[in-house]
Structures are given as C-alpha cells and as structure tokens.
Design a protein around this motif. Structure first.
Motif, PDB file in Angstrom:
ATOM      1  N   VAL A 183       0.831  -1.210   0.000  1.00 18.31           N
ATOM      2  CA  VAL A 183       0.000   0.000   0.000  1.00 18.31           C
ATOM      3  C   VAL A 183       0.861   1.253   0.000  1.00 18.31           C
ATOM      4  CG1 VAL A 183      -1.914  -1.180   1.155  1.00 18.31           C
ATOM      5  CG2 VAL A 183      -0.278   0.124   2.533  1.00 18.31           C
ATOM      6  N   LEU A 184       2.135   1.128   0.440  1.00 17.18           N
ATOM      7  CA  LEU A 184       3.012   2.301   0.439  1.00 17.18           C
ATOM      8  C   LEU A 184       3.544   2.614  -0.945  1.00 17.18           C
ATOM      9  CD1 LEU A 184       5.126   1.676   3.681  1.00 17.18           C
ATOM     10  CD2 LEU A 184       3.039   3.025   3.400  1.00 17.18           C
ATOM     11  N   ARG A 185       3.766   1.554  -1.741  1.00 16.96           N
ATOM     12  CA  ARG A 185       4.241   1.695  -3.127  1.00 16.96           C
ATOM     13  C   ARG A 185       5.690   2.154  -3.217  1.00 16.96           C
ATOM     14  NH1 ARG A 185      -0.887   3.570  -2.653  1.00 16.96           N
ATOM     15  NH2 ARG A 185      -2.485   2.387  -3.788  1.00 16.96           N
ATOM     16  N   ALA A 186       6.361   2.347  -2.098  1.00 15.19           N
ATOM     17  CA  ALA A 186       7.781   2.689  -2.081  1.00 15.19           C
ATOM     18  C   ALA A 186       8.332   2.314  -0.710  1.00 15.19           C
ATOM     19  CB  ALA A 186       8.007   4.175  -2.347  1.00 15.19           C
ATOM     20  N   ARG A 187       9.603   2.013  -0.635  1.00 16.66           N
ATOM     21  CA  ARG A 187      10.239   1.598   0.615  1.00 16.66           C
ATOM     22  C   ARG A 187      10.727   2.828   1.367  1.00 16.66           C
ATOM     23  NH1 ARG A 187      15.643   0.123   2.004  1.00 16.66           N
ATOM     24  NH2 ARG A 187      15.824  -1.619   3.455  1.00 16.66           N
ATOM     25  N   PRO A 188      10.071   3.191   2.479  1.00 17.07           N
ATOM     26  CA  PRO A 188      10.486   4.404   3.198  1.00 17.07           C
ATOM     27  C   PRO A 188      11.691   4.142   4.104  1.00 17.07           C
ATOM     28  CG  PRO A 188       8.646   3.387   4.323  1.00 17.07           C
ATOM     29  CD  PRO A 188       8.890   2.561   3.089  1.00 17.07           C
ATOM     30  N   ARG A 189      12.400   5.194   4.410  1.00 18.68           N
ATOM     31  CA  ARG A 189      13.504   5.083   5.378  1.00 18.68           C
ATOM     32  C   ARG A 189      12.940   4.994   6.789  1.00 18.68           C
ATOM     33  NH1 ARG A 189      19.117   5.973   5.751  1.00 18.68           N
ATOM     34  NH2 ARG A 189      19.138   5.953   3.500  1.00 18.68           N
TER      35      ARG A 189
END
Length: 401
Positions: free
Chosen positions: A20-26
């Motif tokens: 659901v985030l669609r990107a890997r956050p720090r």
C-alpha cells in the motif's frame, strides 16, 4: 455508509504494508490509537520481524525515553546486562512491564547473537526523558556529554569544569518537582543556574560538532552518535524546563511542541542510520497538527511525524492503526457511519487498508467527524486525516489481558 472496500484490504503482513506504500520508506511509522494493548504490540512485533527478514530493516524506535533506550540497545547488540535489567531500566512510561515488549527485546537479542555488527538489529527510544507530569533532571545527559568531551579534546576548549556543572545542577529533586507541571512558579527552569546551564549546554554541543573529525577518529561513529544524543537531550531538557516556568497562555502549547521536537530530532538521527520501524501513538506520527485538551485549555502543535515528513518527504511513511472495540474500557461496536464502523463490517480480525484507496471509495460519503470515544485513553481515527495517511492497520477487537 454502504461501500465495498474488500478490494483495498489485505491480510496484515509486511508485504501488504509495503504494497500500500508503493515505495520503501527510510522511516516507516506505525501508529496506535491507544497505549498498553498487548494485541497492538504483538502486531507491531510481527511486522518488525517481517520487515527485518524481507525488507532489510535493522532498527525499531518506540515512544520511550531515548536515554533509557540505550540500555536496551546495549543488551540486544552486545548482551550487556540481562533481559530483566533491560526491561526494568531500558523503558519509560512503564512499557517494560508489557509481555510483547519483553518478547521483542528477547527476539532481537537472539537474532543478533553471533552476527557481525553490520547485520545486527538496533533498538532506540525516541521520546525525551519526559512524562506528562514533568521532566527529568538534565544531569545525566549534560554531565555525560561533558565527560565524553573532557576525555577526548583539549581541556582548554571546554566551557566549564565538571564541578561547575555539578554546582549549577544542584539537587535533582528541584528539577523533578512534581508540582511544577501545574504550577510554573515551582519550576527551576528560569533560575539563574538554569539559564547559565542552557548557555553551557549550547557551548558543549557546539564543541562536539566542531570536533567531529577528531571524535570519530578517536572512537567510532556509534560513540559519536551516542554523544550527540546526550547533547540533544541536554539542550532539549533545559529548554523544556525553561518553558515549564512560563506563565503565558501558550505554555502548554510550547511544552507539547517541544516534546515532539525532541522526538523528531531523535527520529531524524535514527533515519540517518538506515531503514527503521517507528512505533508510537498516532498523534505523534501523523502528518497533521496534533490537538489535546489540557487543564489550561485546548492546545495544537505540529507532531513529530509532521516535522519529520517535512524534512524527509517520501522517505517517511505513516500507517495508522484503527480499532473496533475495547469493551473492557467501554469502547463498544463503532457506529456504522464512522471509518471504524465501516471497517468493522469486514470479516477479518486484522487487515491492512489502502488509505488513499479508502478515501477514494468513500468519496462524498466520507464521515464528517471522528467516532466519539467514551474513554480518554483511546483516540479514534479522524476521517479528515485520511489524505495524510498512507495505510491503515485495522484491528477489530482488543481483548482484556
């Protein structure tokens, strides 16, 4: 509110959250709407284990005293002390008493055993040494900062001696005076000694920054980062005590904002090390301003999440937790015209929801107000915040333990 949202819900696991985030956050921030629920802590533990195994996350940061958290980190990384000691001395807010927190620390230590430092998991508290009823003495942070510098730099560069700090600090109980939160006149924060200590703390932090190449060469990156933590905490505590002595109408607004500012600075330091899971109350991690009713009236301030998001942008993600019932606290089945009520119709006990997808599905049917809570310890999800939430972990029922 008859909206079919089954297409935007998934079983709770790290893969679903990252989907659901669609990107890997720090920094992946997982909020909770109430404290002390073992069920929510167990969900957090499961997600952290999966993030470690599938996504390469190496740090977990929780809403606990940043100084105490060093005790837990030393235990999980090097085996210093015992599990009992880590739980007793490594947490604030009584978090060490929770079984799921104990299991988290036990698992992290077992995971790290025999692994090289580069592959080890790390633990961090990111709250200041603060409780809602007051603040700690700045002694530990300030004197440790001074001692570390005194052992590594030219003594002539130090702005004062350790004896001077000890004299100005005086007895710790004058800093921790329990009446000071309600009565500013009982605070030591604007005394002549406290004002001088603020200047000395600023000079010590400036010296630390100015000597960075020498300090990292003499010790390690880890030691330098720990010393910076002592510096941030000393400055933050002295600033907090100063405003505890304030008598203006915005006193509580300042104090709430300063606490979240300390949280944000600690989270930015965590982010600098690499990907981390952050766990705290939704109100500290949301992108919107936080609000609270106090004995001095309503206050509003920017949350730690809002501050970090402004700095990290897409490298910060916020997944809020929403829940259906806490029946032993009087929180019963949610009304159907609320976000929680809509989610309560789902068959799953736990699920991950695409928050932007939910907002789209609701459209004009978006509830105008959050669910009303009969218990002060639970904060329902505000539907107006959906646009600033990346995902929702929904837990249907919180049983009494």
């Amino acid at each position: 509110m008859a909206t079919d949202i089954t297409d935007i819900t998934h079983a709770v696991d790290a893969t679903a959250v990252m989907g659901v985030l669609r990107a890997r956050p720090r920094l992946l921030a997982l909020g909770e709407p109430t404290h002390g629920a073992e069920t929510l802590l167990e969900v957090r533990n499961k997600l952290f284990r999966q993030l470690v195994e599938r996504e390469g996350y190496r740090t977990i940061a929780i809403e606990s005293d940043c100084m105490s958290g060093l005790v837990v980190n030393d235990y999980v990384t090097s085996g210093t002390g015992t599990l009992d000691e880590a739980m007793e001395h490594g947490f604030s807010h009584d978090w060490g008493a929770f079984a799921a927190n104990r299991e988290l620390v036990r698992w992290m230590r077992a995971h790290n055993d025999g692994r090289p430092a580069s592959e080890q998991l790390r633990f961090a508290g990111f709250d200041g040494p603060l409780e809602i009823t007051g603040a700690a003495s700045p002694r530990q942070a300030l004197t440790t900062l001074h001692d570390r510098l005194a052992n590594r730099v030219d003594a002539n560069l130090l702005p004062c001696t350790g004896e001077t700090l000890d004299r100005l600090l005086g007895a710790d109980d004058r800093w921790t005076e329990p009446a000071a939160m309600m009565d500013p006149s009982r605070s030591v924060g604007r005394s002549a000694d406290a004002r001088e200590l603020r200047l000395l703390a600023d000079d010590l932090v400036a010296l630390l920054d100015a000597q960075t190449p020498q300090l990292i060469a003499a010790d390690s990156q880890d030691d330098w980062e720990r010393t910076r933590l002592y510096g941030r905490t000393a400055v933050g505590l002295l600033r907090y005590h100063y405003w505890m002595a304030d008598t203006s109408p915005v006193r509580m607004t300042r104090l709430c904002a300063l606490r979240d500012l300390m949280m944000a600075d600690n989270l930015l330091a965590v982010a600098a090390r690499g990907p981390a899971l952050v766990h705290a109350h939704n109100a500290h991690l949301q992108r919107e301003k936080s609000t609270m009713q106090t004995w001095e009236g309503p206050v509003e301030w920017w949350s730690a999440g809002a501050l970090v998001n402004a700095r990290l942008g897409g490298a910060y993600a916020f997944v809020a937790t929403a829940l259906g019932t806490i029946r032993h606290q009087g929180v019963d089945t949610p009304p159907p015209d609320t976000v929680e009520g809509l989610l309560y119709t789902l068959p799953e006990d736990h699920c991950v929801v695409d928050a932007p997808g939910l907002a789209t599905a609701l459209g004009d049917a978006l509830p105008a107000a959050p669910r009303v809570s009969p218990w002060f310890g639970y904060a329902p999800l505000d539907p107006a915040h959906l646009a600033g939430i990346d995902g929702i972990v929904y837990v249907k029922d919180i049983p009494q333990r």
